[in-house]
Write an enzyme that holds these catalytic residues in place. Sequence first.
Site, mmCIF file in Angstrom:
data_model
loop_
_atom_site.group_PDB
_atom_site.id
_atom_site.type_symbol
_atom_site.label_atom_id
_atom_site.label_comp_id
_atom_site.label_asym_id
_atom_site.label_seq_id
_atom_site.Cartn_x
_atom_site.Cartn_y
_atom_site.Cartn_z
ATOM 1 N N GLY A 57 0.829 -1.194 0.000
ATOM 2 C CA GLY A 57 0.000 0.000 0.000
ATOM 3 C C GLY A 57 0.862 1.241 0.000
ATOM 4 N N CYS A 58 0.293 2.355 0.438
ATOM 5 C CA CYS A 58 1.035 3.614 0.477
ATOM 6 C C CYS A 58 2.322 3.460 1.264
ATOM 7 C CB CYS A 58 0.164 4.693 1.111
ATOM 8 S SG CYS A 58 1.029 6.237 1.429
#
Length: 225
Positions: A57-58
């Site tokens: 993810g981020c």
Amino acid sequence: MPRTSFAPLAPVFVLAAVVGILAAAPSSGAELNRVAPAPAVVVPNAAPREVAYFAGGCFWGVEGVFDHVRGVTSAVSGYAGGRTARPTYDMVSTGTTGHAETVRVTFDPRQVSYAQLLRIYYSVVTDPTQLNRQGPDSGTQYRGALFPTSAAQARQARAYIAQLSAAHVFARPIVTRVEPFSGFATAEAYHQGYMARNPMSPYIIVNDRPKLSALRRLFPAIVRG
């Protein structure tokens, strides 16, 4: 999904923004209240330095978590797994370069093993059942992926995924990919240390600070700071 820090906003507006994000964004689904079992396959490494690459993810939250693990000497946000030689955030955000937001973790394996980092990754960093997304962010650039830098890392990564799958630790299948490492490009300076520099960002408050809290709760013996 573009992300903004909202750091200059007054507290009341930050609170309103957080409420809005909570209402609109899907949950990351991470198992933040339960530690994953210890890896059954551990390959010792007596060297003073090892490097591993994690996408989940981020990269703000991935970096923020690993940066607080004792034995980790560096956590750097960047891009891996793609086809473009000099990727930028704007390019990667289109989802067309093949890159994933990735964190390069440099660590002392005599203090914390690669297997322990995998355990933290699956307990705190990412929901491994989400395909090409994580929480509010979607696209192949947010996929869960491991990029082993050695045969030993690849063996441990695949064995741990098999172990977690066989034990049905997660309610849905694990979709984390183990991909060949083909290079890493460091992200822009404003992404580095983002979580530490922007603690009042609504995105950080909602998506990433809970991960750091879970790290401290589930792995107190190896947390620093």
